[in-house]
Design a protein around this motif. Structure first.
Motif, PDB file in Angstrom:
ATOM      1  N   ASP A 176      -8.534  27.515   8.130  1.00  0.00           N
ATOM      2  CA  ASP A 176      -9.049  26.906   8.597  1.00  0.00           C
ATOM      3  C   ASP A 176      -9.350  25.313   7.139  1.00  0.00           C
ATOM      4  N   SER A 214      -9.831  21.516  10.190  1.00  0.00           N
ATOM      5  CA  SER A 214     -10.618  21.783  11.336  1.00  0.00           C
ATOM      6  C   SER A 214     -11.619  21.734  10.497  1.00  0.00           C
ATOM      7  N   ILE A 258     -14.209  19.504  11.948  1.00  0.00           N
ATOM      8  CA  ILE A 258     -15.061  19.278  13.488  1.00  0.00           C
ATOM      9  C   ILE A 258     -15.795  20.539  13.902  1.00  0.00           C
ATOM     10  N   ALA A 259     -15.000  21.600  12.916  1.00  0.00           N
ATOM     11  CA  ALA A 259     -15.879  22.956  13.423  1.00  0.00           C
ATOM     12  C   ALA A 259     -17.206  22.973  12.615  1.00  0.00           C
ATOM     13  N   VAL A 290     -19.522  20.418  15.064  1.00  0.00           N
ATOM     14  CA  VAL A 290     -20.192  20.990  16.308  1.00  0.00           C
ATOM     15  C   VAL A 290     -21.169  22.266  16.048  1.00  0.00           C
ATOM     16  N   VAL A 340     -20.780  28.229  20.585  1.00  0.00           N
ATOM     17  CA  VAL A 340     -19.925  27.301  19.520  1.00  0.00           C
ATOM     18  C   VAL A 340     -18.403  27.309  19.541  1.00  0.00           C
ATOM     19  N   GLN A 341     -17.850  28.730  20.072  1.00  0.00           N
ATOM     20  CA  GLN A 341     -16.217  28.698  20.021  1.00  0.00           C
ATOM     21  C   GLN A 341     -15.716  27.378  21.266  1.00  0.00           C
ATOM     22  N   GLU A 383     -16.706  25.081  22.473  1.00  0.00           N
ATOM     23  CA  GLU A 383     -17.221  23.902  22.061  1.00  0.00           C
ATOM     24  C   GLU A 383     -16.175  23.261  21.372  1.00  0.00           C
ATOM     25  N   THR A 384     -16.030  24.202  19.903  1.00  0.00           N
ATOM     26  CA  THR A 384     -15.238  24.048  18.915  1.00  0.00           C
ATOM     27  C   THR A 384     -13.684  23.645  19.619  1.00  0.00           C
ATOM     28  N   LYS A 411      -9.152  32.050  17.430  1.00  0.00           N
ATOM     29  CA  LYS A 411      -9.110  30.817  17.296  1.00  0.00           C
ATOM     30  C   LYS A 411      -7.664  30.957  16.408  1.00  0.00           C
ATOM     31  N   THR A 432      -5.524  27.323  16.985  1.00  0.00           N
ATOM     32  CA  THR A 432      -5.350  26.384  15.658  1.00  0.00           C
ATOM     33  C   THR A 432      -4.005  26.298  15.424  1.00  0.00           C
TER      34      THR A 432
END
Length: 219
Positions: free
Chosen positions: A16, A22, A25-26, A29, A78-79, A81-82, A120, A124
């Motif tokens: 990341d 990322s 974005i992360a 969120v 959270v994950q 939505e991310t 994740k 990604t």
């Protein structure tokens, strides 16, 4: 070692913020999710507190700041939505495809060592066309007892790749990551796009501002 002529056998990339763009974005969120739980933080504060940490460590620290436990499904929400935003917005870090191609051409080993979990990274790296470049060479803090800023993950990755830590170059973008890599006895290029140059330098990293600067150091 940066003052010497150095030949590296392995380049270890964080994921990341280094391979995939990322982090903005992360962090956005996460900021919004924490605000819904009553923990109001600016984006800069979220970056300062949480970037480079595993999500387990993020939750632990957030609960300390909040003064109570977060809901049991907080991470799952959270994950989800991310990932939804990733599918709309995520791109590879500019220049990283050129760097990866150069390493392959030169016969220099490479791998990923991330605080993120495998689920994740599956998303990604897959979305950005990097998954096949690191197939079988992706390592997560979930595989070691202590995540960044401890050196365990970097040492584990080097061991799995069969390379002496002293012959490894790490590309990181966070203070915990730089500190862990330095403690592991590895050289570190600190990719800075957030104005943390002084802190990253103090932690032991050589700061770069473009990903293609990695090629200059290798050459």
């Amino acid at each position: 070692m940066f003052g010497m002529v150095m030949t590296y056998e392995l380049v270890i990339f964080d994921c990341d913020g280094v391979l995939v763009d990322s982090e903005p974005i992360a962090n956005r969120v996460l900021r919004d999710a924490l605000a819904r739980e009553g923990l109001k933080m600016t984006l800069a504060e979220v970056v300062s507190e949480f970037v480079g940490l595993s999500m387990t460590s993020v939750v632990k620290r957030a609960e300390e700041l909040l003064g109570r436990p977060l809901p049991a499904d907080f991470l799952d929400r959270v994950q989800a939505e991310t990932f939804e935003v990733f599918h709309r917005e995520l791109t590879a870090v500019e220049g990283i495809h050129d760097v990866v191609a150069h390493l392959k051409e030169q016969g220099i080993k490479s791998c990923v060592a991330s605080s993120g979990d495998f689920a994740k990274m599956e998303v990604t790296l897959g979305l950005t066309g990097l998954k096949d470049d690191f197939d079988g060479r992706i390592f997560s803090s979930s595989q070691v007892s202590r995540g960044k800023p401890w050196p365990d993950l970097y040492l584990f990755a080097a061991n799995q790749m069969g390379v002496d830590p002293a012959l490894c170059l790490v590309v990181e973008d966070s203070l915990p990551g730089v500190r862990g890599a330095v403690t592991a006895g590895m050289d570190v290029l600190a990719y800075s796009v957030r104005g943390e140059c002084d802190d990253l330098l103090k932690a032991g990293g050589v700061v770069i501002h473009r990903m293609t600067d990695v090629l200059d150091h290798l050459d």
